[in-house]
Design an enzyme around this catalytic site. Sequence first.
Site, mmCIF file in Angstrom:
data_model
loop_
_atom_site.group_PDB
_atom_site.id
_atom_site.type_symbol
_atom_site.label_atom_id
_atom_site.label_comp_id
_atom_site.label_asym_id
_atom_site.label_seq_id
_atom_site.Cartn_x
_atom_site.Cartn_y
_atom_site.Cartn_z
ATOM 1 N N MET A 187 12.504 24.065 0.644
ATOM 2 C CA MET A 187 11.769 23.198 -0.281
ATOM 3 C C MET A 187 12.696 22.333 -1.139
ATOM 4 S SD MET A 187 8.916 24.115 -3.187
ATOM 5 C CE MET A 187 7.802 24.992 -2.101
ATOM 6 N N ARG A 240 -10.010 -0.556 16.003
ATOM 7 C CA ARG A 240 -10.052 0.393 14.882
ATOM 8 C C ARG A 240 -11.040 -0.148 13.852
ATOM 9 N NH1 ARG A 240 -4.605 1.394 11.535
ATOM 10 N NH2 ARG A 240 -5.067 -0.777 11.037
ATOM 11 N N TYR A 294 16.201 30.074 6.109
ATOM 12 C CA TYR A 294 14.998 30.816 6.513
ATOM 13 C C TYR A 294 14.916 31.004 8.024
ATOM 14 C CZ TYR A 294 13.124 30.242 1.809
ATOM 15 O OH TYR A 294 12.922 30.298 0.470
ATOM 16 N N LYS A 307 0.842 -1.205 0.000
ATOM 17 C CA LYS A 307 0.000 0.000 0.000
ATOM 18 C C LYS A 307 0.875 1.253 0.000
ATOM 19 C CE LYS A 307 -0.170 -0.497 4.980
ATOM 20 N NZ LYS A 307 -0.969 -0.831 6.159
HETATM 21 C C1 LIG Z 1 -0.059 -1.808 6.726
HETATM 22 C C2 LIG Z 1 -0.575 -3.128 7.121
HETATM 23 C C3 LIG Z 1 0.285 -4.237 7.175
HETATM 24 C C4 LIG Z 1 1.784 -4.123 6.990
HETATM 25 O O1 LIG Z 1 2.331 -3.454 8.080
HETATM 26 P P1 LIG Z 1 3.917 -3.410 8.351
HETATM 27 O O2 LIG Z 1 4.049 -2.938 9.730
HETATM 28 O O3 LIG Z 1 4.477 -2.446 7.353
HETATM 29 O O4 LIG Z 1 4.431 -4.785 8.124
HETATM 30 C C5 LIG Z 1 -0.275 -5.467 7.450
HETATM 31 N N1 LIG Z 1 -1.608 -5.612 7.691
HETATM 32 C C6 LIG Z 1 -2.453 -4.563 7.668
HETATM 33 C C7 LIG Z 1 -3.893 -4.780 7.940
HETATM 34 C C8 LIG Z 1 -1.968 -3.295 7.404
HETATM 35 O O5 LIG Z 1 -2.812 -2.247 7.407
#
Ligand SMILES: *Cc1c(COP(=O)(O)O)cnc(C)c1O
Length: 362
Positions: A307, A136, A259, A34
Amino acid sequence: MKSAILTLNKAALLHNIQRIRELAPHSKICSIIKANGYGQTIPYLVNTLKDKVDAFGVARISEAVKIRQLDHNVTVLLLEGFFNEIELLQAINKNLDTVIHNFDQLKMIENLQKINNIIPLEFINIWIKIDTGMHRLGFQPEEVDEVFQRLKNCSFIKEIYFVSHFSCADDPKNNYSEKQITCFEKTTKNYTNQRSMAASGGILYWKKSHYDWIRPGIIQHGISPNEHPITELGFKPTMTLSTTLIAVRNHKAGNPTGYGNHWISEKDTKLGVVAIGYGDGYPRNAPLGTPVWINGRKVPIVGRVSMDMLTVDLGIDSTDKMGDKVILWGEELLIEEVAQAIGVINYELVTQITPRVEIEYS
Ligand SMILES: *Cc1c(COP(=O)(O)O)cnc(C)c1O
């Protein structure tokens, strides 16, 4: 001479996957890619890993569609499921596996059963998310039997899996993870369906939680889920963020730089101007003293990150020159140390890299 570059080491990535397999030899791997593959791009990770892992997991349908365009067969899991009916239909059409974590999603699935009775739908796999303590997402443990039964009545569902997520797995001393494991096992004990609980922290520190599927994200890149580097555990950093020194300036004691005149030199020195800034994703709030690697040593950031540039104190006797390579993090300077100095987590640093940074492969 190049400016900000993210160099990705394929051999190190494959090495880390091997290392993960050694840690969880009986589990299948759902590689979590992701957030643009933790800043590394989805196509690169899918093409490199599709024959090495058993599935890919993402957080958004747009990311899942990208994976499906690259590969027609690989299992793709939506970690938070579909957000509305249209996404559910998309998930079915694209042959995506999906988590469901609430009754709204369950109702959307049940509504499709009516359509399925007229025009048979493609089959879909559902991962029931159980809230074992993170609070969650997920069904409460006492709701799971009902959810399972209701899914069983939907004839277009192929496999049902159970999934949960830890809130404290990156802390090996926190026994809250034990409580979550116990809850997960109790809730699923009457089923033989496949289970998944461990992300990076669970893989490293909670062996009992490996089950049928592990879900590694950050450790694939040789980066720790906490502040302790995992190079000692046999992982290799896959990413190097580097750029070039674009000026070396003589700087008099008592003069500020950058800055807001945020820093004033106590002595005569040489300042290096480095071609990277918050426009590339390097945090603007990096404090004075945050380390940067130049010519075999760490030097401190001085003044505010701007930047496109930041400045470092090279020292009066330095011989660094325009065009020299500067490493922000990588094998030489571990991201864990940089994140600690800045007061952010490793995950933020990698996901904040912007598209201006060129990607190269080594
Ligand atoms: C992001 C995520 C992972 C991976 O997490 P890491 O700590 O990067 O290994 C696994 N399962 C779920 C549900 C996640 O949201």
